[in-house]
Scaffold this motif. Structure first.
Motif, mmCIF file in Angstrom:
data_model
loop_
_atom_site.group_PDB
_atom_site.id
_atom_site.type_symbol
_atom_site.label_atom_id
_atom_site.label_comp_id
_atom_site.label_asym_id
_atom_site.label_seq_id
_atom_site.Cartn_x
_atom_site.Cartn_y
_atom_site.Cartn_z
ATOM 1 N N ARG A 184 13.617 31.414 61.951
ATOM 2 C CA ARG A 184 14.648 30.368 61.893
ATOM 3 C C ARG A 184 15.557 30.533 60.684
ATOM 4 N N LEU A 199 16.862 29.657 57.256
ATOM 5 C CA LEU A 199 16.048 29.089 56.195
ATOM 6 C C LEU A 199 16.783 28.220 55.199
ATOM 7 N N ALA A 237 19.444 25.820 53.156
ATOM 8 C CA ALA A 237 20.132 24.560 53.412
ATOM 9 C C ALA A 237 21.647 24.781 53.410
ATOM 10 N N ARG A 274 23.885 23.086 52.100
ATOM 11 C CA ARG A 274 24.564 22.772 50.847
ATOM 12 C C ARG A 274 24.843 23.998 49.990
ATOM 13 N N ILE A 275 24.090 25.106 50.204
ATOM 14 C CA ILE A 275 24.334 26.289 49.382
ATOM 15 C C ILE A 275 25.183 27.343 50.089
ATOM 16 N N PHE A 277 12.520 21.800 42.305
ATOM 17 C CA PHE A 277 13.860 21.328 42.635
ATOM 18 C C PHE A 277 14.701 22.420 43.276
ATOM 19 N N GLN A 317 16.191 22.123 47.105
ATOM 20 C CA GLN A 317 17.637 22.135 47.296
ATOM 21 C C GLN A 317 18.078 23.352 48.099
ATOM 22 N N ALA A 318 17.346 24.446 47.922
ATOM 23 C CA ALA A 318 17.723 25.686 48.604
ATOM 24 C C ALA A 318 17.293 25.693 50.067
ATOM 25 N N LEU A 319 16.133 25.073 50.335
ATOM 26 C CA LEU A 319 15.515 25.297 51.632
ATOM 27 C C LEU A 319 15.291 24.051 52.491
ATOM 28 N N VAL A 320 15.490 22.866 51.930
ATOM 29 C CA VAL A 320 15.233 21.641 52.697
ATOM 30 C C VAL A 320 16.528 20.878 52.909
ATOM 31 N N GLU A 321 16.734 20.369 54.132
ATOM 32 C CA GLU A 321 17.924 19.564 54.366
ATOM 33 C C GLU A 321 17.631 18.513 55.431
ATOM 34 N N ALA A 376 16.793 15.980 48.960
ATOM 35 C CA ALA A 376 17.319 17.109 49.726
ATOM 36 C C ALA A 376 17.613 16.703 51.172
ATOM 37 N N LYS A 382 9.646 22.013 58.203
ATOM 38 C CA LYS A 382 10.258 23.116 57.483
ATOM 39 C C LYS A 382 9.270 23.752 56.520
ATOM 40 N N LEU A 415 7.470 27.226 56.167
ATOM 41 C CA LEU A 415 7.384 27.751 54.805
ATOM 42 C C LEU A 415 6.226 27.082 54.076
ATOM 43 N N LEU A 433 13.936 34.634 50.308
ATOM 44 C CA LEU A 433 13.813 33.209 49.956
ATOM 45 C C LEU A 433 14.302 32.972 48.526
ATOM 46 N N HIS A 443 17.985 32.315 47.681
ATOM 47 C CA HIS A 443 18.553 30.980 47.898
ATOM 48 C C HIS A 443 18.258 30.078 46.703
ATOM 49 N N VAL A 493 20.968 28.115 44.000
ATOM 50 C CA VAL A 493 20.896 26.758 43.452
ATOM 51 C C VAL A 493 20.953 26.833 41.926
#
Lengths: 391, 420
Positions: free
Chosen positions: A3, A5, A7, A9-10, B106, B110-114, B136, B178, B210, B266, B269, B273
């Protein structure tokens, strides 16, 4: 993993000019006048304070107060109350952060929601735009432009058009970001320019984010004015400062945001959910540094008096060097940088819309030892004399 | 004048309250014996302090360093962890240095959760996990550790007796999951996960999830127990971010340095951030931690390696604390790792009805104990969701990484408990 990965926002904020160019400078052993940091040491009183702090009791190596080490916030409040002309509360009106960079981050995350517009004055320190984006905001740009008549040789000649600026404000405008003294141009906004911005902020009920990290570095008697000290502005301004730039210790990463409690409290919420604490010993050392400067403020002994004098000469030297090889430097009224030739391309500091107008300017950092400046001079002379291979 | 434009953003709505804000200032009173917040009052190793003093004398080390981690430090980390993971770790692509373990958490969120993502969190959890997932835009899905019937006596409970119900865990995973956050050794219980890790790994692989593994207390594991990195289980390296902490490793919580280790796809990302939030961590501190790690790398496996010697020192304090709590009538949960111990205060039968009923029992007990006994601790329900309050409200958390004089003072209070 199959999937997607990362978010959203980045998205679009992964490229960064410093990462690329710092690597290049290291790879090619270039004389580095690119990234903005001094290649001389912080003043001894501040280095000594750091060494003293780390030899004190165990508490210097353990967590301190999350929103700012008590000794530091108290002296910052005292110091800046005197300058701004109002009683600043150390516990409510100040947040200590990991460099001014993190103060900016907390500010955008705390105040900018999806759909909010943020006016950014160009040229801008490059992080403002990706930070606005990451917060879901929309950046609206307004450029400083050289006045068309007269010799364009000082950063003072770069101005905002009042009409153009006013036209950028809309009902969706949440904030405007100004940076004075400005990176990369070196412009120091005059009181009446700040007045004009202030009037628009008040009229449109907009927050002003004022990045003043170079506040002590002004030349030729130019005065730094804090927009937060203008009528009606304290309650809507977040002022950002930096110990790294103040005390030539960029690697300590100690900064702060200062402003009215009702706005600062939101920055604190972001801070407590992102890094929570900043390193203790460095904060203690900065506190000692500010106490010393408070005591000698305005005198010859003050580092804030001596550093600009020290840099004044370097600034002139670099300008002469650039002129002598046929380049047109724009003499900055403040800050670490001069626009002329060779290291960080200035178009990075402009929006895509306006980039083309500014591609021929490049930014130079002059806060370097004389030996570094000499080395740069040698390279430039050789280049202009045609002795270096042309690529 | 309250301008609506000066209101907080949606992402931080409801995230302003915090258990530490409530209890840290109270415990700052020097007349109170503070076993609350988790930081040592023992000094850091001298070579680490000296390393910092030396670094501060080098001009270049007082200026910006590489954003994703100072070269000396990331190279040292890749050496130490290369050995632990038994794999080659790329210092520049598979490691990110952050402001404490907290900063790594953090950056990861912020990088991986939305919005739309669910994140499974095991209770009791280090309290920041839930607000970070929320900030997030994610949805925390909680599952408690449960005390299984212990084979020991009522006064001898171990953190190993707290387990996950496998079926319950499996039921928490779905197509929206996630990530799962695990913390081993765990704060506050001190559980060191081993056999459970395989079950968690199987679920992560099955649901393509993850794993965020908070291992800040990784070196503080006591006799008879072993720290296992979930990232080393088959199929897990590519889907795990493992978090470590210099503060916990070298007893320098005030240095606020930590790291994330994981696969490039990973970590990149998290780096994005980082470059858009604080850009770089302090240089001299990173240099000193790097030098400290290199020194201890040479001693790894030997008794005078700080990672080993600190655990040995703390085991004695752990046992001492458990004994003093038992003597008072509390039932300590002896931790397999970490530097916290939770204790069940039920048997003390302390009547706190005079304190009202708008707070869980442990919050009231902790406040009462600070006031009446001058001993500070932290309520364990601060680390659980609303649905699990009843299960945990008779527990308080105590920190034992304290010098002997602090433990002596605590002992004096506990010994005279029933004499009032």
């Amino acid at each position: 993993m199959s999937r997607k990965l990362h978010a959203r926002r980045i998205e679009g904020i992964d490229k960064n000019i410093w990462v690329e160019l710092t690597q290049l400078a290291a790879d090619y052993k270039a004389v580095n006048l690119g990234q903005g940091f001094p290649d001389f040491s912080p003043p001894s009183f501040v280095q000594e304070a750091f060494c003293k702090a780390l030899n004190e009791g165990f508490s210097m190596h353990q967590y301190t107060r999350a929103f700012g080490h008590p000794n530091l916030v108290k002296i910052l409040a005292k110091f800046f109350s005197r300058i701004v002309g109002r009683e600043i509360d150390p516990m409510e009106d100040i947040l200590v952060s990991v460099g001014a960079y993190q103060a900016l981050f907390c500010t955008f995350q705390a105040l900018i929601d999806e759909g909010d517009e943020v006016i950014i004055v160009e040229p801008f320190f490059d992080c403002y735009q990706p930070m606005v984006m990451m917060a879901g905001g929309t950046a609206i740009y307004v450029p400083l432009k050289p006045v068309c008549c007269g010799p364009v040789l000082s950063s003072a000649d770069w101005v905002l058009s009042p009409e153009e600026l006013a036209s950028k404000f809309s009902p969706r405008t949440k904030a405007i970001v100004i940076n004075t003294p400005n990176n990369p141009l070196g412009k120091v906004y005059k009181r009446k320019e700040l007045q004009m911005i202030a009037e628009l902020c008040i009229k449109h009920d907009v927050i002003c984010i004022s990045d003043e990290v170079y506040e002590w570095l002004t030349y030729d008697g130019t005065k730094h004015v804090k927009i937060a000290s203008l009528p009606g502005m304290w309650e809507r301004t977040v002022t950002i400062g930096s110990a790294g730039k103040t005390f030539s210790a960029t690697g300590w990463k100690v900064g702060w945001a200062m402003g009215s409690e009702h706005i600062l409290k939101h920055l604190k919420t972001v801070h407590q959910n992102s890094v929570y604490h900043c390193a203790t010993a460095a904060q203690e050392a900065v506190a000692v540094g500010f106490q010393r400067e408070y005591d000698v403020f305005g005198t010859e002994e003050s580092y804030f008096h001596q550093l600009p004098i020290h840099l004044h000469e370097k600034r002139l030297r670099l300008a002469d060097c650039l002129k002598s090889v046929g380049l047109k430097p724009i003499l900055p009224q403040g800050g670490y940088f001069m626009i002329g030739l060779a290291t960080i391309p200035v178009s990075a500091f402009y929006s895509p819309e306006h980039r083309n107008e500014f591609q021929k300017y490049i930014r130079f950092c002059f806060v370097k030892e004389d030996s570094t400046l000499q080395a740069a001079e040698d390279i430039l002379r050789q280049w202009s004399d045609g002795k270096l291979k042309k690529f | 004048m309250a301008s609506i434009k000066h209101k907080n953003t949606k992402r931080i709505e409801g995230l302003d309250k915090n258990v530490w804000v409530a209890f840290t200032s109270v415990a700052a009173d020097p007349s109170i014996v503070n076993l609350g917040q988790g930081y040592p009052d023992i000094p850091p190793p001298s070579y680490v302090k000296e390393g910092l003093a030396q670094a501060a004398m080098v001009d270049r080390l007082n200026q910006y360093t590489r954003g994703f981690g100072h070269p000396t430090l990331v190279k040292a980390l890749s050496k130490v962890y290369g050995k632990v993971y038994d794999r080659q770790l790329d210092p520049f692509k598979e490691i990110l240095v952050t402001v404490g373990g907290y900063g790594s958490l953090f950056s990861t969120m912020q990088a991986l959760v939305e919005e739309g993502d669910e994140v499974i969190i095991i209770e009791p959890f280090f309290d920041c996990y839930v607000p970070m997932v929320k900030m997030a835009g994610g949805k925390p899905v909680l599952i408690p550790l449960r005390l299984k019937g212990s084979s020991g006596t009522a006064s001898s409970v171990s953190s190993a007796d707290w387990v996950l119900d496998q079926e319950e865990l499996a039921s928490k995973f779905n197509s929206k999951t996630k990530a799962i956050i695990i913390n081993t050794p765990n704060n506050p219980i001190g559980k060191v996960s081993r056999s459970e890790l395989q079950a968690i790994a199987d679920l992560c692989i099955k649901h393509d999830t993850l794993c965020i593994s908070d291992e800040v207390y990784e070196w503080l594991v006591y006799k008879g127990h072993e720290h296992v990195k979930i990232a080393t289980l088959p199929g897990m390296w590519d889907r795990t971010i493992t978090i470590g902490s210099a503060g916990k490793t070298f007893s320098v919580t005030g240095w606020k340095l930590g790291w994330s280790i994981g696969p490039e796809h990973l970590i990149k990302h998290l780096q994005t951030v980082m470059q858009n939030s604080l850009y770089t961590c302090p240089t001299p501190l990173q240099e000193a931690v790097g030098q400290g790690l290199l020194r201890d790398f040479e001693l790894m496996g030997k008794p005078d390696c700080y990672f080993t010697s600190l655990a040995l020192e703390l085991e004695g304090k752990r046992d001492r604390m458990a004994a003093m709590l038992r003597q008072t009538g509390m039932t300590p949960v002896v931790p397999e790792g970490g530097y916290f111990m939770i204790a069940d205060v039920t048997a003390l039968n302390q009547d706190l009805s005079h304190m009202g009923d708008d707070e869980p029992y442990d919050y009231k007990f902790v406040k009462w104990m600070i006031k009446e006994k001058k001993l500070a601790s932290i309520p364990v329900t601060a680390f659980v969701g609303e649905d699990s309050v009843k299960q945990f409200e008779k527990y308080i958390r105590l920190c034992f990484i304290k010098q002997e004089s602090t433990l002596d003072a605590a002992e004096a209070i506990l010994k005279s408990w029933n004499k009032d």
